[in-house]
Design an enzyme around this catalytic site. Structure first.
Site, PDB file in Angstrom:
ATOM      1  N   ARG A 159       0.852  -1.182   0.000  1.00 47.15           N
ATOM      2  CA  ARG A 159       0.000   0.000   0.000  1.00 47.15           C
ATOM      3  C   ARG A 159       0.891   1.235   0.000  1.00 47.15           C
ATOM      4  O   ARG A 159       2.022   1.222   0.486  1.00 47.15           O
ATOM      5  CB  ARG A 159      -0.915   0.020   1.226  1.00 47.15           C
ATOM      6  CG  ARG A 159      -1.833  -1.193   1.333  1.00 47.15           C
ATOM      7  CD  ARG A 159      -2.618  -1.169   2.637  1.00 47.15           C
ATOM      8  NE  ARG A 159      -3.527  -2.313   2.748  1.00 47.15           N
ATOM      9  CZ  ARG A 159      -3.205  -3.470   3.308  1.00 47.15           C
ATOM     10  NH1 ARG A 159      -1.986  -3.646   3.822  1.00 47.15           N
ATOM     11  NH2 ARG A 159      -4.078  -4.458   3.370  1.00 47.15           N
ATOM     12  N   LYS A 187      -2.320  -2.775   7.761  1.00 53.12           N
ATOM     13  CA  LYS A 187      -3.494  -2.384   8.526  1.00 53.12           C
ATOM     14  C   LYS A 187      -3.538  -3.136   9.851  1.00 53.12           C
ATOM     15  O   LYS A 187      -3.192  -4.309   9.930  1.00 53.12           O
ATOM     16  CB  LYS A 187      -4.766  -2.690   7.722  1.00 53.12           C
ATOM     17  CG  LYS A 187      -4.948  -1.794   6.492  1.00 53.12           C
ATOM     18  CD  LYS A 187      -6.257  -2.092   5.800  1.00 53.12           C
ATOM     19  CE  LYS A 187      -6.487  -1.152   4.629  1.00 53.12           C
ATOM     20  NZ  LYS A 187      -7.775  -1.436   3.946  1.00 53.12           N
ATOM     21  N   HIS A 260      -3.297   2.032  -5.736  1.00 54.52           N
ATOM     22  CA  HIS A 260      -4.016   0.785  -5.537  1.00 54.52           C
ATOM     23  C   HIS A 260      -4.085  -0.032  -6.821  1.00 54.52           C
ATOM     24  O   HIS A 260      -4.128  -1.267  -6.773  1.00 54.52           O
ATOM     25  CB  HIS A 260      -5.422   1.055  -5.007  1.00 54.52           C
ATOM     26  CG  HIS A 260      -5.939  -0.047  -4.131  1.00 54.52           C
ATOM     27  ND1 HIS A 260      -5.315  -0.411  -2.956  1.00 54.52           N
ATOM     28  CD2 HIS A 260      -6.998  -0.888  -4.270  1.00 54.52           C
ATOM     29  CE1 HIS A 260      -5.973  -1.415  -2.396  1.00 54.52           C
ATOM     30  NE2 HIS A 260      -6.989  -1.729  -3.175  1.00 54.52           N
ATOM     31  N   ARG A 263      -1.121  -2.088  -6.949  1.00 55.42           N
ATOM     32  CA  ARG A 263      -1.288  -3.232  -6.052  1.00 55.42           C
ATOM     33  C   ARG A 263      -2.133  -4.310  -6.737  1.00 55.42           C
ATOM     34  O   ARG A 263      -1.824  -5.506  -6.650  1.00 55.42           O
ATOM     35  CB  ARG A 263      -1.932  -2.737  -4.759  1.00 55.42           C
ATOM     36  CG  ARG A 263      -2.092  -3.769  -3.648  1.00 55.42           C
ATOM     37  CD  ARG A 263      -2.444  -3.010  -2.363  1.00 55.42           C
ATOM     38  NE  ARG A 263      -3.140  -3.830  -1.406  1.00 55.42           N
ATOM     39  CZ  ARG A 263      -2.556  -4.628  -0.519  1.00 55.42           C
ATOM     40  NH1 ARG A 263      -1.244  -4.747  -0.517  1.00 55.42           N
ATOM     41  NH2 ARG A 263      -3.267  -5.323   0.353  1.00 55.42           N
ATOM     42  N   HIS A 286      -3.622  -9.694   3.245  1.00 54.62           N
ATOM     43  CA  HIS A 286      -5.056  -9.860   3.462  1.00 54.62           C
ATOM     44  C   HIS A 286      -5.299 -10.838   4.613  1.00 54.62           C
ATOM     45  O   HIS A 286      -4.684 -11.898   4.673  1.00 54.62           O
ATOM     46  CB  HIS A 286      -5.739 -10.403   2.204  1.00 54.62           C
ATOM     47  CG  HIS A 286      -5.850  -9.403   1.102  1.00 54.62           C
ATOM     48  ND1 HIS A 286      -6.078  -9.745  -0.213  1.00 54.62           N
ATOM     49  CD2 HIS A 286      -5.769  -8.050   1.121  1.00 54.62           C
ATOM     50  CE1 HIS A 286      -6.138  -8.653  -0.949  1.00 54.62           C
ATOM     51  NE2 HIS A 286      -5.963  -7.613  -0.171  1.00 54.62           N
ATOM     52  N   TYR A 295      -9.051 -11.229  -7.287  1.00 51.36           N
ATOM     53  CA  TYR A 295      -8.017 -11.205  -8.313  1.00 51.36           C
ATOM     54  C   TYR A 295      -8.087 -12.434  -9.206  1.00 51.36           C
ATOM     55  O   TYR A 295      -7.674 -12.385 -10.363  1.00 51.36           O
ATOM     56  CB  TYR A 295      -6.640 -11.088  -7.668  1.00 51.36           C
ATOM     57  CG  TYR A 295      -6.489  -9.807  -6.875  1.00 51.36           C
ATOM     58  CD1 TYR A 295      -6.311  -8.588  -7.509  1.00 51.36           C
ATOM     59  CD2 TYR A 295      -6.558  -9.814  -5.489  1.00 51.36           C
ATOM     60  CE1 TYR A 295      -6.205  -7.411  -6.801  1.00 51.36           C
ATOM     61  CE2 TYR A 295      -6.443  -8.644  -4.761  1.00 51.36           C
ATOM     62  CZ  TYR A 295      -6.273  -7.445  -5.427  1.00 51.36           C
ATOM     63  OH  TYR A 295      -6.173  -6.279  -4.703  1.00 51.36           O
TER      64      TYR A 295
END
Length: 315
Positions: A159, A187, A260, A263, A286, A295
């Site tokens: 990110r 995150k 993004h 990414r 994730h 994806y």
């Protein structure tokens, strides 16, 4: 001067945000988004004549969601994802009001967030990525910095906030040992390790040797940051976004490019190359493989396009 009633609504929101930050540990970015959404909500309530927490009705909440989604002459409609987030913020606020004794019932309990149509990420082609990565002029200091930024974004799938938060010590440790990966703080302060490819290594090393020392000397105080602005301070996310836009324009890319989307491209190219989805999940950071599965849909769509344009009996 604001009225006592207005102060009650403001105190309600402030108390909720303090609770989310201190007791639930939400990130500063999430708190900032919630604050903006809840400020909109208070404005909407004021326009409907609501002055106390106990005055708010389910119809007020529904009206707010509709206002966000449809907009008006002064306020354009928000994107579905932004409307969704704002409604979640309002539901959180009302749940807090009940839990903390501001009122006994929850008028937002039955209000559902708008359903979102899942959009497939737009991945760049390999040619587009190559043109973008070759756009910075590495004979200039800012070009060295920009090349390192772009190679890190595409080469690690990080990110933009994670790349801007990197410090020199972490990166030089990785450069010194080929077996060590780059540690990224994602995150929820979750740490993960990603490999650092040769192109990214070369770009970062060139920046550290030929670019960073000069800019670092301009700062009043030393900073550990890897990527700097021209004044010697840490490069911000906003400035990094502007760097990407500038080079996307220079590369004459005909698609919209964002941090993004790089990414997305990182993940899609890995899957196209045969990578296991669980590996891609770990690299992206994730928490659930369900998030990563979007994806695979991109890859299937790509395969379908190739089939339709290449096979003589596709049509």
């Amino acid at each position: 001067m604001s009225s006592p009633a207005a102060n009650e609504l403001t105190r309600w929101v402030r108390a909720c945000l303090d609770h989310l930050q201190v007791e639930r540990g939400l990130s500063s970015n999430t708190i900032s988004n919630y604050r903006r959404d809840l400020d909109r909500y208070l404005t909407h309530l004021a326009g409907r004549g609501r002055t106390r927490v106990c005055d708010v009705t389910t119809d007020d909440v529904v009206s707010f969601a509709r206002w966000l989604a449809e907009g008006d002459e002064q306020h354009p409609a928000l994107a579905p994802a932004s409307t969704n987030r704002a409604v979640v913020a309002v539901r959180t606020l009302h749940r807090f009001a009940v839990d903390d004794g501001f009122r006994e019932d929850d008028p937002a309990a039955e209000v559902r967030v708008p359903s979102l149509q899942q959009r497939l990420p737009k991945a760049l082609t390999l040619d587009q990525v190559t043109r973008l990565l070759q756009a910075p002029d590495t004979s200039e200091v800012d070009g060295l910095r920009d090349a390192a930024l772009l190679e890190l974004l595409y080469g690690t799938g990080a990110r933009i906030s994670e790349v801007c938060a990197l410090d020199v010590d972490e990166v030089t440790r990785t450069l010194a040992d080929d077996d060590l990966g780059l540690r990224l703080l994602g995150k929820g302060d979750k740490q993960r390790v990603v490999p650092l490819g040769s192109y990214a290594r070369q770009a970062v090393d060139a920046w550290l040797v030929r670019g960073r020392p000069g800019w670092a000397s301009r700062a009043a105080r030393a900073t550990p940051a890897l990527l700097l602005n021209s004044r010697g301070g840490r490069l911000s996310r906003q400035s990094a976004w502007a760097v990407l836009q500038r080079h996307a324009t220079a590369a004459a890319l005909e698609v919209e490019v964002s941090p993004h989307s790089l990414r997305h491209t990182f993940a899609t190219h890995l899957l196209d190359g045969g990578a296991d989805i669980r590996v891609v999940q770990e690299l992206l950071g994730h928490a659930s493989v369900t998030t990563t599965q979007i994806y695979t849909k991109v890859t299937v769509e790509h395969l379908r396009e190739v089939y339709l344009t290449s096979h003589p009996r596709a049509y």
